[in-house]
Design a protein around this motif. Structure first.
Motif, PDB file in Angstrom:
ATOM      1  N   ALA A  58       9.334  -4.783   6.873  1.00 22.02           N
ATOM      2  CA  ALA A  58       9.540  -3.724   8.044  1.00 22.02           C
ATOM      3  C   ALA A  58       8.732  -4.307   9.285  1.00 22.02           C
ATOM      4  O   ALA A  58       7.674  -4.784   9.232  1.00 22.02           O
ATOM      5  N   SER A  59       9.243  -4.600  10.309  1.00 25.44           N
ATOM      6  CA  SER A  59       8.660  -4.863  11.572  1.00 25.44           C
ATOM      7  C   SER A  59       7.587  -3.889  12.119  1.00 25.44           C
ATOM      8  O   SER A  59       6.668  -4.243  12.794  1.00 25.44           O
ATOM      9  N   CYS A  60       7.675  -2.593  11.661  1.00 26.06           N
ATOM     10  CA  CYS A  60       6.764  -1.525  11.985  1.00 26.06           C
ATOM     11  C   CYS A  60       6.399  -1.125  10.932  1.00 26.06           C
ATOM     12  O   CYS A  60       5.872  -1.680   9.851  1.00 26.06           O
ATOM     13  N   SER A  61       6.291   0.204  10.888  1.00 27.33           N
ATOM     14  CA  SER A  61       5.833   0.952   9.668  1.00 27.33           C
ATOM     15  C   SER A  61       7.260   1.146   8.839  1.00 27.33           C
ATOM     16  O   SER A  61       8.045   1.975   9.339  1.00 27.33           O
ATOM     17  N   MET A  62       7.380   0.988   7.534  1.00 28.54           N
ATOM     18  CA  MET A  62       8.344   1.493   6.650  1.00 28.54           C
ATOM     19  C   MET A  62       8.644   2.898   6.828  1.00 28.54           C
ATOM     20  O   MET A  62       9.688   3.403   6.867  1.00 28.54           O
ATOM     21  N   GLN A  63       7.755   3.572   6.513  1.00 29.59           N
ATOM     22  CA  GLN A  63       7.702   5.055   6.612  1.00 29.59           C
ATOM     23  C   GLN A  63       8.135   5.840   7.870  1.00 29.59           C
ATOM     24  O   GLN A  63       9.122   6.627   8.171  1.00 29.59           O
ATOM     25  N   GLU A  64       7.609   5.093   8.871  1.00 31.51           N
ATOM     26  CA  GLU A  64       8.296   5.763  10.145  1.00 31.51           C
ATOM     27  C   GLU A  64       9.631   5.205  10.580  1.00 31.51           C
ATOM     28  O   GLU A  64      10.261   5.983  11.055  1.00 31.51           O
ATOM     29  N   THR A  65      10.013   4.064  10.136  1.00 30.91           N
ATOM     30  CA  THR A  65      11.575   3.530  10.312  1.00 30.91           C
ATOM     31  C   THR A  65      12.349   4.463   9.526  1.00 30.91           C
ATOM     32  O   THR A  65      13.475   5.124   9.909  1.00 30.91           O
ATOM     33  N   ILE A  66      11.964   4.881   8.332  1.00 32.94           N
ATOM     34  CA  ILE A  66      12.774   5.687   7.475  1.00 32.94           C
ATOM     35  C   ILE A  66      12.710   6.991   7.960  1.00 32.94           C
ATOM     36  O   ILE A  66      13.878   7.582   7.928  1.00 32.94           O
ATOM     37  N   GLY A  67      11.838   7.704   8.561  1.00 31.03           N
ATOM     38  CA  GLY A  67      11.617   8.854   9.180  1.00 31.03           C
ATOM     39  C   GLY A  67      12.398   8.892  10.293  1.00 31.03           C
ATOM     40  O   GLY A  67      13.397   9.929  10.517  1.00 31.03           O
ATOM     41  N   ARG A  68      12.630   7.857  11.067  1.00 35.98           N
ATOM     42  CA  ARG A  68      13.460   7.720  12.193  1.00 35.98           C
ATOM     43  C   ARG A  68      14.951   7.848  11.996  1.00 35.98           C
ATOM     44  O   ARG A  68      15.700   8.604  12.528  1.00 35.98           O
ATOM     45  N   TYR A  69      15.228   7.173  10.780  1.00 33.57           N
ATOM     46  CA  TYR A  69      16.553   7.074  10.419  1.00 33.57           C
ATOM     47  C   TYR A  69      17.267   8.321   9.809  1.00 33.57           C
ATOM     48  O   TYR A  69      18.291   8.871  10.081  1.00 33.57           O
ATOM     49  N   GLN A  70      16.262   9.167   9.165  1.00 32.31           N
ATOM     50  CA  GLN A  70      16.590  10.242   8.728  1.00 32.31           C
ATOM     51  C   GLN A  70      16.637  11.488   9.895  1.00 32.31           C
ATOM     52  O   GLN A  70      17.656  12.373   9.861  1.00 32.31           O
ATOM     53  N   ARG A  71      15.959  11.383  10.913  1.00 36.59           N
ATOM     54  CA  ARG A  71      15.988  12.290  12.034  1.00 36.59           C
ATOM     55  C   ARG A  71      17.457  12.036  12.650  1.00 36.59           C
ATOM     56  O   ARG A  71      18.150  12.994  13.179  1.00 36.59           O
ATOM     57  N   HIS A  72      17.724  10.732  12.906  1.00 35.62           N
ATOM     58  CA  HIS A  72      18.801  10.292  13.475  1.00 35.62           C
ATOM     59  C   HIS A  72      20.167  10.882  12.687  1.00 35.62           C
ATOM     60  O   HIS A  72      21.390  11.539  13.534  1.00 35.62           O
ATOM     61  N   ILE A  73      20.112  10.894  11.382  1.00 31.42           N
ATOM     62  CA  ILE A  73      21.209  11.346  10.709  1.00 31.42           C
ATOM     63  C   ILE A  73      21.302  12.805  10.793  1.00 31.42           C
ATOM     64  O   ILE A  73      22.585  13.201  11.061  1.00 31.42           O
ATOM     65  N   ARG A  74      20.271  13.512  10.825  1.00 27.23           N
ATOM     66  CA  ARG A  74      20.203  15.007  11.081  1.00 27.23           C
ATOM     67  C   ARG A  74      20.894  15.470  12.449  1.00 27.23           C
ATOM     68  O   ARG A  74      21.425  16.290  12.507  1.00 27.23           O
TER      69      ARG A  74
END
Length: 219
Positions: A58-74
């Motif tokens: 992960a270039s940043c935080s894995m959790q933050e990147t996964i959360g960003r992905y989930q928000r984008h899907i929603r």
């Protein structure tokens, strides 16, 4: 020489499969790192081996990147559903509009045929009459054009026949008169033919059969 594409399939040998996994995993992790540094992209990579071992980058935080992905899907999913609903609504409206146009065309067609005129107003009847008069004018113009074309064709045919007749007449007049007279004499009956006809005529006799027999005996 063009080589065909090699079909990719699972490596059956366990040792070769593990070596290939290690090499390609390291290459993939390296590419993910280079992509994040060179392009300033937020990259998250998760790999599970066949034995369930986790490898991640992960270039940043894995959790933050996964959360960003989930928000984008929603955010994107409702937009897709809304877009589909809008498309369906547009299709329904377009279909209804086409149905109305077809009904108007069918009603106009029936009126032109003289049907369902009871609901027409005076203005509508006048418009219909004007439309029919224009149609009749166009039809008559087309009919006259066809007639003129036929007359022109027949006149050309008449000229061709007249020219052919003149050619045959000229050819006949150029023939020698002796051949014409000879053909006429050949066409008349000969003396032998006339004699045969006379003999046939003298054989005709009207009377009783006994009288006919006596006459034939005397001859």
């Amino acid at each position: 020489m063009v080589r065909g594409k090699t079909q990719m399939k699972r490596i059956e040998n366990a040792t070769s499969r593990q070596v290939t996994f290690s090499k390609r995993r390291n290459g993939l992790l390296k590419k993910a790192f280079e992509l994040s540094v060179l392009c300033d992209a937020e990259v998250a990579l998760i790999i599970f081996s066949s034995r369930g071992k986790l490898y991640e980058f992960a270039s940043c935080s894995m959790q933050e990147t996964i959360g960003r992905y989930q928000r984008h899907i929603r955010d994107v999913q409702p937009a897709k559903e809304t877009s589909m609903e809008e498309n369906m609504q547009n299709l329904k409206e377009e279909t209804a509009c086409l149905v109305k146009k077809i009904e108007i065309i069918e009603a106009s067609k029936r009126r032109i045929l003289g049907e369902n005129l009871g609901s027409c107003s005076l203005e509508e009847l006048q418009q219909l009459e004007t439309q029919l008069e224009k149609s009749v004018t166009k039809i008559r113009a087309r009919k006259n054009h066809v007639f003129n074309e036929q007359i022109k064709h027949f006149r050309e045919k008449e000229k061709q026949l007249a020219a052919e007749n003149a050619r045959l007449t000229e050819k006949y007049e150029m023939l020698p008169k002796e051949s014409i007279v000879a053909n006429t004499e050949d066409a008349s009956p000969s003396e032998d033919t006339i004699s045969q006809i006379s003999d046939v005529e003298t054989d005709l006799f009207i009377g009783l059969p006994e009288t006919r027999i006596k006459r034939l005996t005397n001859r």
